[in-house]
Enzyme design. Structure first.
Site, PDB file in Angstrom:
ATOM      1  N   ASP A   1       0.948  -1.723  -2.609  1.00 47.88           N
ATOM      2  CA  ASP A   1       1.876  -1.471  -3.237  1.00 47.88           C
ATOM      3  C   ASP A   1       3.047  -2.026  -2.148  1.00 47.88           C
ATOM      4  O   ASP A   1       2.639  -2.326  -0.618  1.00 47.88           O
ATOM      5  CB  ASP A   1       2.133  -0.497  -3.852  1.00 47.88           C
ATOM      6  CG  ASP A   1       2.868  -0.704  -4.693  1.00 47.88           C
ATOM      7  OD1 ASP A   1       4.273  -0.728  -4.777  1.00 47.88           O
ATOM      8  OD2 ASP A   1       3.058   0.651  -5.927  1.00 47.88           O
TER       9      ASP A   1
HETATM   10  C1  BGC Z   1       6.321  -0.050  -7.605  1.00 43.50           C
HETATM   11  C2  BGC Z   1       5.054  -1.561  -8.320  1.00 43.50           C
HETATM   12  C3  BGC Z   1       6.184  -2.354  -7.728  1.00 43.50           C
HETATM   13  C4  BGC Z   1       6.883  -2.853  -6.566  1.00 43.50           C
HETATM   14  C5  BGC Z   1       7.357  -4.169  -7.127  1.00 43.50           C
HETATM   15  C6  BGC Z   1       6.553  -0.503  -6.411  1.00 43.50           C
HETATM   16  O1  BGC Z   1       7.489   0.972  -5.970  1.00 43.50           O
HETATM   17  O2  BGC Z   1       4.707   0.818  -7.452  1.00 43.50           O
HETATM   18  O3  BGC Z   1       4.523  -1.048  -9.248  1.00 43.50           O
HETATM   19  O4  BGC Z   1       5.143  -3.807  -8.353  1.00 43.50           O
HETATM   20  O5  BGC Z   1       7.143  -1.571  -6.649  1.00 43.50           O
HETATM   21  O6  BGC Z   1       8.759  -3.966  -6.955  1.00 43.50           O
END
Ligand code: BGC
Length: 740
Positions: A270
Site C-alpha cells: 500500500d
Molecule cells: C489506499 C489504497 C490505494 C492507495 C493508492 C492508499 O491510501 O489504502 O487502497 O490503492 O492509497 O491510492
C-alpha cells in the site's frame, strides 16, 4: 486530491434490471500460478542482461502510480490505477495533484457495498470486465482493486469500498470481479492483505486474532482470488499483524500466500506502507509504492542497492522478485511477442454506463414498505417534494479515497426528473446542509483519525423551505444518509447517528406529509430505527455510480422491482455490534479481535441479539415462497457433496428476483460454531406466478471449521442443520443431515 495530500502528511506522521448479463466465466484466465512459464527462458535472458540498478528500479515506484522499466531491453513501466469505483483520474507523476488530462473521464461504477448487495455474481463478473476494459483504454496494467476486507465494524470509514461482513459472499463476488477484470489483459491487485479492518491507527495498529478467526473470516476471499481467480497481484496492507507490518510479514506473505496458496504473482505495498529494506523483501514484498518524496529514497531503492552491495541480500534473491514482475507483465501482454494482440479497451461508453445501471438497479434494498407505499402510484399525484441535500449530492469524488472523474453522475433528483412525466411538478428543497466543524476553513476539513465532525443544527430557512415543499406536494421523498466526504478512507465514523440534523428534518417532514418516503444513501449502517418506525417506506441506496439516480427512480416508480439484500447487519445500537460489544474497537497500539469468529450476523444470531435489519434482508414489490427443501441423501461421507433442491415461487403479481440463501449450523461440536453460516445462495428471477426448481451443491468439506490443534480444516462427524430462507433471519425451510 488536496485531501489525499493531507492524508499522506497524516500517515507519515503517525433487464433493465433483469436483462441478460454475461455469463460468469468459470474458466480461469491463464494461470500465473503455473510453475513452468513459457516465458521463463526469455525472462532469464533479460535478467542476465540487467544491471542491479535496473533490477531494483522495477521494485519501487518511479512515479505515483508506476514502477520503473528498462527501455533498452524493452521492459515497460508497470502502470497502475486505483479502482474500486472505476478507473481513477490520472495523477501527476510526482504528486497527488491531478495530471489535468482531458481523456481520463471514466465510468463511475457503484461502490463495492452496492455490488455485494446485488448478491449477483454475474454482475460482479460484468463489473470486472467493464472496468477492465476502461483500464486498458487508459493503457494501464494493474487495477488497485477489488478491496475485499471484511466489514468488522459498521463504523469503518471504508465500509462502502468493501463488499461485506460475510466471508462466503465476499469470496463469491471477489472471484468473479477478478476473473472479469483479468480477462482484459490486466492485473487485479487485490487489497488490502490482510486484517485491515479499521482506519483508526491503520498506519501502525497491531491486529491480534486467533488462527481460527483468521482462517474462517479474514482469509477465505483472499485465498479464493489467489487459487480460483489466479489474481496476478496482492496489495500488502498498512497495519501490523501479530507484531509485524503486513508488508514485511513473513507469515502472511511467504508462509500463507506463497507457500500454502501457491501465489506466484507480485505483492505490491500500500502507498507508504513499507518500513524496511531487506526484511520487506525477504518477507515476500516485491514492489514498494508510496507517496511523494524522491523515489530513490524509497526503502526498495538506493537503500536496497546498498544492501546488495553490502552482501545483506543476494542478487539471486533480487532476481526472484524481478522475475515475478516480468512474469506478470508478459502474462498481460505488456511485453513480449504478442503485445499487438493486447486488448485495447474502451472507456465511458454508453455500454459501460449501462453496466453501472444494471448493478445499481439490482443493489437498491427495500427496507420497509407498509401498505404498499411503494412503488409510487402516480394516478392522483400532481406534485412530489424532493427533499434533502443527498438528492443533489454527487459522490464520484470526495473524501480521502480514490474516486472517479466522470462526465455522468445522475443524482436522485435528476433521475426523478428523467423518469417522471412532465405533468408532475417537482418541488425541490435542500432541507439540510452538509456542514462540518472546521474552525479554519468552515467546511469539510477537520478529518481527524476519529472521523469528520458534522454540524447537526438545521438551518431554519432551509428547514422551512422543506416543510413548505412537503406540505404543498402530494408525496414527499427525503434523500438522507451520508456521502463520500463523511464516509471516507483514513478515518472511521464516530457514531451511527445520521449527520447534518437529518433525523429532525425527516420527523418534521413526516409530521406535515404522512405520504413521505425516506431514501437513505450511504455505504455503511446508520441508526435509522426511529425513522424506520415512523415512515411507511424506507429504501436503502448506495454511492451508486454514474446511473445511480436513474436506477433509484426506476425502483421508486416500479419500473424496477427491488432485489437488493443487505451485505451486512444493521445493528439497533452500535454497542450490540460484535467489535463494540466486546470493547475491542479501535484498540490502541494493538487491537485484539475479541469477538473472534463471531463477526456480523454470526454474532447477532449466536448471541440472540435482534438487529435492526439483518444480513441478507431486503423486500420486493412481489412475494416469494420457498418450499420443498430436499437433499439427495440423509447422511454423507466427508469427501462427498450435498446436492440440495428446493422450489421457489413468485406468488405475487409482478416480475421480480429473490435471493435464496442457504445457511448451515452444527448444533453439537467440540468447538463453538455460529448459529448459522452462509454456504450457498442463488438469485432467482421469476415471472409473476412462476415456480422454479433450484439446485445447490455444498461440499461436506466446506462445512469444516479451522481446527487450531490440528492446524487444519476439520469436519467433525455429527448432525448439520440446513437453513434456507430469504435473509439470515427469515428461514422458511430447515433440514437435518448427518456427516459420518
Ligand atoms: C489506499 C489504497 C490505494 C492507495 C493508492 C492508499 O491510501 O489504502 O487502497 O490503492 O492509497 O491510492
Amino acid at each position: 486530491m488536496k485531501n489525499k495530500m493531507k492524508l499522506v502528511a497524516l500517515s507519515i506522521v503517525v433487464s433493465a434490471l433483469f436483462i441478460n448479463v454475461p455469463e460468469a466465466n468459470s474458466q480461469t484466465t491463464s494461470s500465473v500460478n503455473s510453475l513452468n512459464s513459457k516465458y521463463d527462458v526469455e525472462i532469464d535472458k533479460l535478467i542476465s542482461e540487467m544491471t542491479i540498478e535496473e533490477k531494483i528500479g522495477m521494485l519501487h515506484g518511479n512515479s505515483m502510480f508506476s514502477t520503473g522499466g528498462v527501455k533498452r531491453l524493452g521492459i515497460p513501466e508497470l502502470k497502475m490505477a486505483d479502482g474500486p469505483l472505476g478507473v481513477r483520474e490520472e495523477i501527476s507523476r510526482n504528486s497527488w495533484a491531478p495530471a489535468g488530462l482531458t481523456n481520463d473521464f471514466a465510468t463511475y461504477y457503484p461502490a463495492a457495498g452496492a455490488l455485494a448487495a446485488t448478491w449477483n455474481p454475474h454482475l460482479a463478473y460484468m463489473f470486472g470486465n467493464s472496468v477492465g476494459q476502461e483500464l486498458r483504454a487508459r493503457d494501464k496494467d494493474m487495477l488497485l482493486s477489488p478491496a475485499i476486507n471484511i466489514v468488522r465494524t459498521p463504523l469503518g470509514g471504508r465500509t462502502y469500498e468493501y463488499l461485506t461482513e460475510d466471508p462466503f459472499l465476499n469470496k463469491k463476488m471477489a472471484v468473479q470481479i477478478v476473473e472479469g477484470l483479468q480477462k482484459n489483459d490486466v492485473m487485479a491487485c487485490v487489497k488490502h492483505f490482510a486484517a485491515n479492518n479499521q482506519e483508526t491507527n491503520r498506519d501502525f495498529v497491531d491486529v491480534q486474532m486467533d488462527e481460527r478467526t483468521l482462517r474462517e473470516i479474514y482469509l477465505p476471499a483472499f485465498e479464493a482470488v489467489v487459487k480460483d481467480a489466479k489474481a496476478y497481484s496482492i496489495m500488502g496492507a498498512y497495519n501490523k499483524f501479530r507484531g509485524e507490518y503486513l508488508c514485511e510479514n513473513d507469515y502472511m506473505l511467504n508462509k500463507i500466500l506463497r507457500n500454502e496458496w501457491g501465489f506466484k504473482g507480485v505483492v505490491v505495498s500500500d502507498w507508504a506502507a513499507v518500513h524496511s529494506t531487506v526484511k520487506s523483501l525477504k518477507s515476500g514484498l516485491d514492489i514498494e509504492m508510496g507517496t511523494p518524496k524522491p523515489f530513490n529514497e524509497f526503502f526498495l531503492a538506493d537503500k536496497l542497492i546498498a544492501a546488495v552491495k553490502a552482501g545483506e541480500i543476494s542478487e539471486a534473491e533480487i532476481n526472484e522478485h524481478v522475475k515475478r514482475i516480468l512474469h506478470v507483465l508478459y502474462q498481460v501482454k505488456a511485453m513480449g511477442s504478442n503485445t499487438n494482440s493486447r486488448i485495447k479497451g474502451s472507456i465511458a461508453t454508453e455500454a459501460h454506463y449501462q453496466d453501472a445501471y444494471k448493478i445499481a438497479s439490482e443493489s437498491v434494498v427495500l427496507l420497509k414498505n407498509e401498505n404498499k407505499a411503494l412503488p409510487l402510484k402516480l394516478d392522483a399525484v400532481k406534485s412530489i417534494a424532493v427533499i434533502g441535500n443527498n438528492a443533489i449530492k454527487k459522490n464520484a469524488l470526495g473524501g480521502f479515497g480514490a474516486g472517479v472523474k466522470t462526465k455522468r453522475e445522475i443524482t436522485p433528483l435528476e433521475g426523478l426528473k428523467n423518469r417522471l412525466p412532465n405533468s408532475i411538478k417537482i418541488n425541490f428543497a435542500e432541507g439540510y446542509l452538509e456542514r462540518y466543524e472546521d474552525k479554519k476553513k468552515g467546511k469539510l476539513g477537520d478529518i481527524t483519525l476519529n472521523g469528520p465532525v458534522t454540524i447537526d443544527q438545521l438551518d431554519p430557512v432551509k428547514l422551512q423551505e422543506a416543510i413548505d415543499a412537503a406540505k404543498n406536494s402530494d408525496v414527499a421523498i427525503v434523500f438522507a444518509g451520508s456521502n463520500r466526504d463523511y464516509e471516507t478512507e483514513a478515518s472511521d465514523r464516530r457514531s451511527l447517528k445520521l449527520p447534518f440534523g437529518q433525523e429532525e428534518l425527516i420527523k418534521k417532514i413526516l409530521e406535515v406529509n404522512p405520504r413521505t418516503i425516506v431514501v437513505m444513501i450511504g455505504g455503511a449502517p446508520f441508526d435509522i430505527d426511529e425513522i424506520g418506525k415512523k415512515s411507511s417506506a424506507l429504501v436503502w441506496s448506495w454511492f451508486n455510480g454514474s446511473e445511480g439516480g436513474n436506477a433509484l427512480a426506476d425502483v421508486l416508480l416500479g419500473n424496477i422491482n427491488p432485489s437488493g439484500k443487505l451485505p451486512w447487519t444493521m445493528p439497533k445500537n452500535i454497542n450490540e455490534s460484535p467489535a463494540h460489544a466486546t470493547n475491542s474497537f479501535p484498540g490502541g497500539k494493538t487491537v485484539t479481535y475479541a469477538e473472534g469468529i463471531l463477526v456480523g450476523y454470526r454474532w447477532f444470531d449466536t448471541k440472540k441479539i435482534e438487529p435492526l435489519y439483518p444480513f441478507g434482508y431486503g423486500l420486493s414489490y412481489t412475494n416469494f415462497s420457498i418450499a420443498h427443501l430436499t437433499t439427495d441423501k440423509k447422511s454423507y461421507k466427508k469427501n462427498e457433496t450435498i446436492h440440495i433442491k428446493f422450489s421457489i415461487k413468485n406468488t405475487g403479481d409482478r416480475y421480480g428476483a429473490e435471493v435464496a440463501q442457504l445457511y448451515v449450523s452444527q448444533p453439537v461440536c467440540s468447538v463453538l460454531r455460529p448459529a448459522k453460516e452462509l454456504k450457498a445462495f442463488e438469485k432467482v428471477f421469476l415471472q409473476a406466478g412462476e415456480t422454479k426448481t433450484v439446485e445447490m451443491n455444498v461440499k461436506v468439506s466446506d462445512l469444516a471449521f479451522y481446527d487450531e490443534v490440528k492446524k487444519a480444516w476439520n469436519v467433525e462427524a455429527g448432525d448439520f442443520i440446513l437453513q434456507l430462507g430469504n435473509s439470515s433471519r427469515n428461514i422458511s425451510q430447515t433440514l437435518k443431515i448427518s456427516v459420518r
